[in-house]
Design an enzyme around this catalytic site. Structure first.
Site, PDB file in Angstrom:
ATOM      1  N   ASP A 190      -2.775   6.543  -3.310  1.00  0.00           N
ATOM      2  CA  ASP A 190      -1.647   5.936  -2.599  1.00  0.00           C
ATOM      3  C   ASP A 190      -0.929   4.909  -3.479  1.00  0.00           C
ATOM      4  O   ASP A 190      -1.223   4.782  -4.667  1.00  0.00           O
ATOM      5  CB  ASP A 190      -2.102   5.317  -1.274  1.00  0.00           C
ATOM      6  CG  ASP A 190      -2.926   4.059  -1.493  1.00  0.00           C
ATOM      7  OD1 ASP A 190      -3.589   3.973  -2.539  1.00  0.00           O
ATOM      8  OD2 ASP A 190      -2.902   3.169  -0.624  1.00  0.00           O
ATOM      9  N   ASP A 228      -5.771   2.502  -3.928  1.00  0.00           N
ATOM     10  CA  ASP A 228      -7.101   2.367  -3.326  1.00  0.00           C
ATOM     11  C   ASP A 228      -7.522   3.574  -2.485  1.00  0.00           C
ATOM     12  O   ASP A 228      -8.699   3.767  -2.233  1.00  0.00           O
ATOM     13  CB  ASP A 228      -7.256   1.040  -2.560  1.00  0.00           C
ATOM     14  CG  ASP A 228      -6.218   0.835  -1.484  1.00  0.00           C
ATOM     15  OD1 ASP A 228      -5.337   1.705  -1.326  1.00  0.00           O
ATOM     16  OD2 ASP A 228      -6.280  -0.203  -0.790  1.00  0.00           O
ATOM     17  N   ARG A 229      -6.559   4.385  -2.040  1.00  0.00           N
ATOM     18  CA  ARG A 229      -6.944   5.552  -1.231  1.00  0.00           C
ATOM     19  C   ARG A 229      -7.049   6.820  -2.085  1.00  0.00           C
ATOM     20  O   ARG A 229      -6.479   6.885  -3.171  1.00  0.00           O
ATOM     21  CB  ARG A 229      -5.908   5.792  -0.131  1.00  0.00           C
ATOM     22  CG  ARG A 229      -5.854   4.676   0.882  1.00  0.00           C
ATOM     23  CD  ARG A 229      -4.994   5.052   2.072  1.00  0.00           C
ATOM     24  NE  ARG A 229      -4.997   3.945   3.032  1.00  0.00           N
ATOM     25  CZ  ARG A 229      -4.546   4.041   4.273  1.00  0.00           C
ATOM     26  NH1 ARG A 229      -4.044   5.169   4.713  1.00  0.00           N
ATOM     27  NH2 ARG A 229      -4.590   2.994   5.082  1.00  0.00           N
ATOM     28  N   SER A 275       0.824  -1.209   0.000  1.00  0.00           N
ATOM     29  CA  SER A 275       0.000   0.000   0.000  1.00  0.00           C
ATOM     30  C   SER A 275       0.861   1.263   0.000  1.00  0.00           C
ATOM     31  O   SER A 275       1.679   1.446  -0.883  1.00  0.00           O
ATOM     32  CB  SER A 275      -0.969  -0.035   1.177  1.00  0.00           C
ATOM     33  OG  SER A 275      -1.958   0.950   1.012  1.00  0.00           O
ATOM     34  N   HIS A 276       0.698   2.097   1.024  1.00  0.00           N
ATOM     35  CA  HIS A 276       1.404   3.379   1.037  1.00  0.00           C
ATOM     36  C   HIS A 276       2.774   3.293   1.713  1.00  0.00           C
ATOM     37  O   HIS A 276       3.470   4.300   1.810  1.00  0.00           O
ATOM     38  CB  HIS A 276       0.545   4.411   1.760  1.00  0.00           C
ATOM     39  CG  HIS A 276       0.026   3.888   3.057  1.00  0.00           C
ATOM     40  ND1 HIS A 276      -1.139   3.164   3.138  1.00  0.00           N
ATOM     41  CD2 HIS A 276       0.540   3.929   4.300  1.00  0.00           C
ATOM     42  CE1 HIS A 276      -1.328   2.799   4.391  1.00  0.00           C
ATOM     43  NE2 HIS A 276      -0.327   3.236   5.116  1.00  0.00           N
ATOM     44  N   ASP A 314      -0.927   1.677  -4.037  1.00  0.00           N
ATOM     45  CA  ASP A 314      -1.645   0.672  -4.826  1.00  0.00           C
ATOM     46  C   ASP A 314      -2.973   1.175  -5.375  1.00  0.00           C
ATOM     47  O   ASP A 314      -3.763   0.396  -5.915  1.00  0.00           O
ATOM     48  CB  ASP A 314      -1.848  -0.610  -4.006  1.00  0.00           C
ATOM     49  CG  ASP A 314      -2.684  -0.366  -2.769  1.00  0.00           C
ATOM     50  OD1 ASP A 314      -2.611   0.747  -2.209  1.00  0.00           O
ATOM     51  OD2 ASP A 314      -3.422  -1.270  -2.351  1.00  0.00           O
ATOM     52  N   LYS A 354     -11.655  -0.393  -1.917  1.00  0.00           N
ATOM     53  CA  LYS A 354     -11.806   1.047  -2.052  1.00  0.00           C
ATOM     54  C   LYS A 354     -11.067   1.467  -3.320  1.00  0.00           C
ATOM     55  O   LYS A 354     -10.180   0.747  -3.786  1.00  0.00           O
ATOM     56  CB  LYS A 354     -11.290   1.773  -0.818  1.00  0.00           C
ATOM     57  CG  LYS A 354      -9.882   1.425  -0.400  1.00  0.00           C
ATOM     58  CD  LYS A 354      -9.625   1.904   1.020  1.00  0.00           C
ATOM     59  CE  LYS A 354      -8.291   1.389   1.522  1.00  0.00           C
ATOM     60  NZ  LYS A 354      -8.294   1.074   2.940  1.00  0.00           N
TER      61      LYS A 354
HETATM   62  C1  G1P Z   1      -6.063   1.589   8.731  1.00  0.00           C
HETATM   63  C2  G1P Z   1      -7.241   2.523   8.553  1.00  0.00           C
HETATM   64  C3  G1P Z   1      -8.451   1.719   8.111  1.00  0.00           C
HETATM   65  C4  G1P Z   1      -8.120   0.949   6.830  1.00  0.00           C
HETATM   66  C5  G1P Z   1      -6.870   0.114   7.035  1.00  0.00           C
HETATM   67  C6  G1P Z   1      -6.424  -0.560   5.746  1.00  0.00           C
HETATM   68  O1  G1P Z   1      -6.362   0.618   9.715  1.00  0.00           O
HETATM   69  O2  G1P Z   1      -7.521   3.239   9.736  1.00  0.00           O
HETATM   70  O3  G1P Z   1      -9.536   2.582   7.906  1.00  0.00           O
HETATM   71  O4  G1P Z   1      -9.179   0.104   6.481  1.00  0.00           O
HETATM   72  O5  G1P Z   1      -5.804   0.943   7.511  1.00  0.00           O
HETATM   73  O6  G1P Z   1      -6.132   0.384   4.747  1.00  0.00           O
HETATM   74  P1  G1P Z   1      -5.927   0.756  11.266  1.00  0.00           P
HETATM   75  O7  G1P Z   1      -4.426   0.902  11.292  1.00  0.00           O
HETATM   76  O8  G1P Z   1      -6.588   1.977  11.801  1.00  0.00           O
HETATM   77  O9  G1P Z   1      -6.415  -0.503  11.921  1.00  0.00           O
HETATM   78 ZN    ZN Z   2      -3.559   1.264  -0.393  1.00  0.00          ZN
END
Ligand code: G1P
Ligand code: ZN
Length: 543
Positions: A277, A281-282, A113-114, A279, A376
């Site tokens: 981000d 999705d954000r 991801s990020h 990948d 997402k």
């Molecule tokens: C975090 C975000 C949550 C998201 C997840 C995966 O999780 O707060 O909304 O779904 O990353 O991208 P958290 O670290 O808060 O459990």
């Molecule tokens: Zn991501």
């Protein structure tokens, strides 16, 4: 070519979850490390046998090597067709779409991801199932258990696939198709949104600035904004995916995309500014002179969605994660559709999406999506906003101001205390829980507590119950204070504190977020004793 069976020994640290597994690149480069994990997936998901598997990644360092391994192992494990993105590039939402479009049994996304990328950065593996969403906990628990007893894996000895050349080839009994990873996704967007209206808006001088942050969305944004919508080439920043993301941190928020915030506050600001981000999705959305918080973005898009071609039948319902502000609830009441409050994490939305109970959903952590995929989707949100601009002819600031005037405004902020020793994080949680019995009815500052509890969720679709999903102190509709522990951190424990304040009086709609939330932050400090219990002067990250 023969298939080889290679003897291996388990690694103990392959805790595979619904968000997959993320580790340093060096960890993934250990002998048999990736192979063990992938074999565990093939062993635990026999549905892949005789079926199609989609493979893609966000382009980070180790992506290509991992994809070659995955293809060779898929062929040796009875997968009959592999669909892989050219150059190994497919965003998370595009993988979700390709799985659904091709009736595939699953898909791998190689991404962290990020998280920063490069030889010293992170690598990751995610596994999605036939509905296009992430594998559930039962499956990922089984995969993790399997990694602890794995003794051999299977691999085809055939030639490497040329990932840069589109077309069909064979590896043993498996057909491998290298596809343009952007085309089907772009076609889906063309079905959902009014490209002619958006093109026209751009032609009339509307300007967009999208920052792909040298990650996976570059080619998607380039194709959609520049090639299909005729936006000027400089509408997309950092469009080339780089193995180290250019040394940056592709997390679209007020910290890592601050340059967009500064641009939005300048006289040269384009009308719409956005970023995604690693990948894809954000998303982060800004307009000239205005930041649209993710909770507001969800609510405002929900209110306008019926104006866009893919949603002209209206929406069935909305869902938001519990810590996400209640702006969506106000819109749902107005539209007379249900609003679901789910625990943090996308998987809870997928059940509702599969059952057609909701059309749009989102999280405060810069995640927004709809029925079109089961992840997402960053670019989807940006295009939805662009389409709203094009059909309403309004500016982002006008749209936001009108929304707040009609529905009231939810001021919102999240404070993160990162990498705390677990006992300290627990002390914060326990300290608040201990006050639950005495809080209701208490007046704190200008607000009176209506309830204090720990959030639990009964899934209306599969009947499962998720407990311990965060602590809530609710002041009626007027405000909320939420505390939860992050489930995604890799070091220590992260405490997230969420602040929400709702105002409807015209005179109170144009405060700064900081001014609006200061009184709530003071209440939180008293209730949570954050300075004392964490030993920190303040939060590490404010978004
Ligand atoms: C975090 C975000 C949550 C998201 C997840 C995966 O999780 O707060 O909304 O779904 O990353 O991208 P958290 O670290 O808060 O459990
Ligand atoms: Zn991501």
């Amino acid at each position: 070519m023969p298939t080889r069976e290679i003897t291996t020994k388990p690694y103990p640290d392959q805790k595979f979850g619904t968000a997959g597994l993320r580790k340093k690149v060096a960890v993934f480069q250990q002998p048999h490390y990736l192979e063990n994990l992938l074999q565990a997936v093939f062993d635990c998901v026999p549905e892949l046998r005789g079926k199609t598997l989609v493979i893609g990644g966000d382009g980070r360092f180790h992506n290509r090597a991992a994809i070659q391994t995955a293809i060779a192992m898929a062929a040796a494990n009875g997968v009959t067709k592999v669909i892989v993105g050219q150059g190994g590039i497919v965003s998370t939402p595009a993988v979700s779409h390709l799985i659904r479009l091709n009736g595939a049994a699953g898909g791998f996304v190689f991404s962290a991801s990020h998280n920063p990328a490069g030889p010293d950065g992170d690598f990751g593996v995610k596994f999605n199932i036939a509905n296009g969403g992430q594998a559930g906990e039962t499956t990922t628990d089984r995969i993790f258990a399997r990694t602890k007893e794995i003794a051999a894996y299977r691999l085809s000895d055939g030639a490497k696939i040329d990932l840069d050349r589109r077309g069909l080839s064979r590896l043993d009994d498996c057909e491998v198709e290298v596809i343009d990873g952007v085309a089907d996704y772009a076609a889906l967007m063309q079905k959902l949104f009014d490209f002619d209206r958006m093109k026209d808006w751009l032609k009339r001088g509307g300007r967009v600035c999208f920052d792909a942050m040298h990650a996976v969305t570059g080619p998607y944004a380039q194709r959609i904004f520049v090639d299909l919508l005729n936006a000027p080439a400089d509408s997309v920043l950092n469009a080339t995916p780089l193995e180290d993301f250019g040394g940056g941190h592709p997390d679209p928020n007020l910290i890592y995309a601050k340059h967009l915030v500064d641009l939005s506050n300048s006289a040269q600001s384009p009308e719409l500014l956005a970023a995604s981000d690693g990948d894809g999705d954000r998303n982060m959305i800004l307009g000239a002179g205005v930041f649209i918080s993710p909770g507001d973005s969800l609510a405002m898009l929900a209110a306008h969605l019926h104006k866009l071609p893919g949603y002209k039948g209206g929406i069935a319902g909305i869902a938001r994660s519990m810590p996400t502000c209640r702006a969506a609830d106000v819109v749902a009441t107005h539209l007379k559709v249900p609003c679901f409050e789910t625990p943090t994490g996308w998987k809870f939305f997928c059940n509702l999406l599969d059952a057609d109970r909701i059309t749009i959903c989102g999280e405060e952590s810069f995640g927004t999506g709809s029925t079109h995929v089961r992840e997402k989707d960053g670019l989807w949100a940006v295009l939805a906003w662009l389409n709203v601009l094009a059909v309403t002819g309004k500016t982002m600031l006008e749209l936001a101001t009108a929304h707040w005037a009609q529905h009231g405004r939810h001021y919102y902020q999240r404070h993160d205390y990162d990498e705390l020793p677990t006992e300290k994080a627990q002390a914060v949680m326990e300290g608040l829980k201990a006050q639950f019995a005495t809080l209701p009815g208490q007046t704190l500052g200008q607000w009176t507590v209506s309830s204090a509890d720990e959030f639990a969720y009964d899934d209306p679709i599969d009947g499962s119950r998720a407990t311990a999903q965060g602590l809530r102190v609710v002041f009626g509709d007027a405000a909320r204070l939420i505390v939860r522990l992050s489930g995604t951190g890799t070091k220590g424990a992260t405490v997230r504190v969420y602040f929400e304040r709702y105002e409807q009086a015209p005179a109170l709609l144009a405060m700064t977020t900081r001014d609006a939330l200061n009184p709530l932050v003071a209440i939180a400090e008293k209730l949570l004793r954050l300075t004392e219990l964490t030993g920190r002067k303040g939060p590490d990250v404010v978004t």
